[in-house]
Design a protein around this motif. Structure first.
Motif, PDB file in Angstrom:
ATOM      1  N   PRO A 287       0.820  -1.224   0.000  1.00 14.71           N
ATOM      2  CA  PRO A 287       0.000   0.000   0.000  1.00 14.71           C
ATOM      3  C   PRO A 287       0.848   1.265   0.000  1.00 14.71           C
ATOM      4  O   PRO A 287       0.563   2.223  -0.719  1.00 14.71           O
ATOM      5  N   ALA A 288       1.903   1.291   0.811  1.00 13.45           N
ATOM      6  CA  ALA A 288       2.766   2.473   0.870  1.00 13.45           C
ATOM      7  C   ALA A 288       3.543   2.651  -0.426  1.00 13.45           C
ATOM      8  O   ALA A 288       3.756   3.778  -0.886  1.00 13.45           O
ATOM      9  N   ALA A 289       3.973   1.533  -1.029  1.00 12.04           N
ATOM     10  CA  ALA A 289       4.721   1.608  -2.278  1.00 12.04           C
ATOM     11  C   ALA A 289       3.885   2.255  -3.375  1.00 12.04           C
ATOM     12  O   ALA A 289       4.343   3.163  -4.090  1.00 12.04           O
ATOM     13  N   LEU A 290       2.638   1.815  -3.514  1.00  9.63           N
ATOM     14  CA  LEU A 290       1.772   2.376  -4.545  1.00  9.63           C
ATOM     15  C   LEU A 290       1.381   3.815  -4.220  1.00  9.63           C
ATOM     16  O   LEU A 290       1.323   4.673  -5.108  1.00  9.63           O
ATOM     17  N   ALA A 291       1.136   4.094  -2.942  1.00 10.59           N
ATOM     18  CA  ALA A 291       0.750   5.445  -2.552  1.00 10.59           C
ATOM     19  C   ALA A 291       1.847   6.445  -2.877  1.00 10.59           C
ATOM     20  O   ALA A 291       1.576   7.583  -3.287  1.00 10.59           O
ATOM     21  N   THR A 292       3.091   6.040  -2.705  1.00 10.71           N
ATOM     22  CA  THR A 292       4.209   6.927  -3.002  1.00 10.71           C
ATOM     23  C   THR A 292       4.207   7.333  -4.468  1.00 10.71           C
ATOM     24  O   THR A 292       4.411   8.496  -4.810  1.00 10.71           O
ATOM     25  N   VAL A 293       3.959   6.363  -5.342  1.00 11.20           N
ATOM     26  CA  VAL A 293       3.924   6.651  -6.778  1.00 11.20           C
ATOM     27  C   VAL A 293       2.669   7.442  -7.137  1.00 11.20           C
ATOM     28  O   VAL A 293       2.726   8.418  -7.895  1.00 11.20           O
ATOM     29  N   GLU A 294       1.528   7.050  -6.572  1.00 10.81           N
ATOM     30  CA  GLU A 294       0.274   7.725  -6.899  1.00 10.81           C
ATOM     31  C   GLU A 294       0.286   9.181  -6.436  1.00 10.81           C
ATOM     32  O   GLU A 294      -0.285  10.055  -7.115  1.00 10.81           O
ATOM     33  N   ASN A 295       0.955   9.462  -5.334  1.00 13.85           N
ATOM     34  CA  ASN A 295       0.994  10.825  -4.818  1.00 13.85           C
ATOM     35  C   ASN A 295       2.095  11.663  -5.445  1.00 13.85           C
ATOM     36  O   ASN A 295       2.213  12.856  -5.154  1.00 13.85           O
ATOM     37  N   GLY A 296       2.919  11.043  -6.297  1.00 18.83           N
ATOM     38  CA  GLY A 296       3.983  11.774  -6.971  1.00 18.83           C
ATOM     39  C   GLY A 296       5.116  12.182  -6.064  1.00 18.83           C
ATOM     40  O   GLY A 296       5.840  13.135  -6.351  1.00 18.83           O
ATOM     41  N   HIS A 297       5.325  11.445  -4.976  1.00 15.25           N
ATOM     42  CA  HIS A 297       6.321  11.843  -3.984  1.00 15.25           C
ATOM     43  C   HIS A 297       7.631  11.097  -4.118  1.00 15.25           C
ATOM     44  O   HIS A 297       8.423  11.045  -3.172  1.00 15.25           O
ATOM     45  N   THR A 298       7.877  10.496  -5.263  1.00 17.44           N
ATOM     46  CA  THR A 298       9.136   9.778  -5.426  1.00 17.44           C
ATOM     47  C   THR A 298       9.721  10.065  -6.784  1.00 17.44           C
ATOM     48  O   THR A 298       9.016  10.442  -7.727  1.00 17.44           O
ATOM     49  N   SER A 299      11.024   9.911  -6.863  1.00 16.60           N
ATOM     50  CA  SER A 299      11.698   9.913  -8.156  1.00 16.60           C
ATOM     51  C   SER A 299      12.239   8.513  -8.400  1.00 16.60           C
ATOM     52  O   SER A 299      12.378   7.719  -7.471  1.00 16.60           O
TER      53      SER A 299
END
Length: 307
Positions: A287-299
């Motif tokens: 859940p956290a892995a997908l949320a990071t990508v969905e929220n645009g908070h990772t490069s």
């Protein structure tokens, strides 16, 4: 039975859930794999939201999230060629099996062996980002020394495009948010921070005669802002926004076959197409892995290590 992370109906993150499922039975042209690593992509939450049709294989809910993975072949369906039980492979789950799971099925024509010397973690990131990078740059077919603008350079696909373009001796300028600067500049990109600079003004100062090619990974208003910076509108290639022909540009022509996967793997082995992997999560933290990508908070790329 094996654990999987997916969704029980279309919607936002609230529809996601862990559930147990029997090992899928590989159908014609499929291989069953024990998933070693799954990679996370924006396409995953778009599919969950019901915004993309035709990639669910007609499977019932609950459906498993994820489109790309690496793992070990456990069984083969009918009419599978070139892959054997026990092979370490990577590829696309194009028939709806998902990849955020302990086991899943991959489409055999869209799956390749992992070459010796390449890790499963790197291989799992290549089906989407790696082959997209190859496809857009092959489509542009720019000579060494040409200039290319990567609009949205900070994500997994953007960094893959930039790294491969630099390997082809292209001058790469990329746009992104402040958080994406470090990874982009580390591979040689001239970075334009859209939060701190006017993209058009800075781009025109850097390349007064216009860009030889533009790769757009953002779409919408951002695409329409940067498209006029191209010397030839036909050399604006969009990865996600299918309205790009309205601007005179082209949508990326994707090649999802084994040959392109194998070519991407060779480029990775040669150090030309090395993904920037910024986060590795266990399946329990999907859940956290997908949320990071969905929220645009990772490069870079986010992956889920399953086994």
């Amino acid at each position: 039975m094996g654990q999987a992370w997916g969704f029980g109906r279309y919607g936002g993150p609230e529809v996601q859930e862990f559930f147990d499922r029997p090992d899928p039975v590989p159908g014609r042209g499929e291989v069953l794999i024990q998933v070693t690593v799954a990679s996370v992509n924006p396409l995953d939450y778009l599919l969950r939201s019901g915004l993309v049709d035709g990639l669910d294989g007609g499977r019932p809910f609950p459906r498993v999230l994820g489109m790309e993975a690496a793992g070990i072949v456990l069984a083969r369906g009918e009419d599978v060629e070139g892959l054997e039980v026990g092979d370490a492979v990577f590829g696309f789950a194009l028939t709806g099996g998902g990849t955020y799971a302990e086991t899943t099925v991959l489409s055999a024509p869209n799956t390749a062996r992992i070459p010796e010397g390449l890790s499963a973690t790197v291989a799992a990131t290549l089906p989407v980002a790696g082959t997209t990078a190859v496809d857009v740059l092959d489509q542009l077919d720019l000579p060494a020394g040409a200039t290319v603008l990567v609009n949205g350079v900070g994500g997994g696909v953007g960094l893959a495009v930039a790294r491969l373009a630099i390997g082809r001796e292209l001058r790469v300028i990329g746009t992104g948010s402040t958080a994406k600067r470090e990874h982009a500049e580390a591979i040689g990109v001239r970075f334009i921070d859209y939060a701190a600079e006017d993209v058009v003004t800075t781009a025109r100062e850097l390349v007064p005669d216009g860009f030889d090619g533009i790769v757009d990974l953002v779409g919408g208003t951002s695409l329409r802002t940067v498209a006029p910076l191209a010397r030839d509108p036909r050399n604006v290639i969009a990865v996600g926004d299918m309205s790009v022909p309205d601007l005179g540009g082209r949508f990326v022509e994707r090649r999802l076959d084994r040959e392109n996967l194998e070519w991407s793997a060779r480029l990775a082995l040669d150090g030309v197409l090395v993904p920037v992997i910024t986060q590795v999560h266990p399946l329990s933290d999907a859940p956290a892995a997908l949320a990071t990508v969905e929220n645009g908070h990772t490069s870079g790329k986010v992956v889920i290590k399953v086994a």
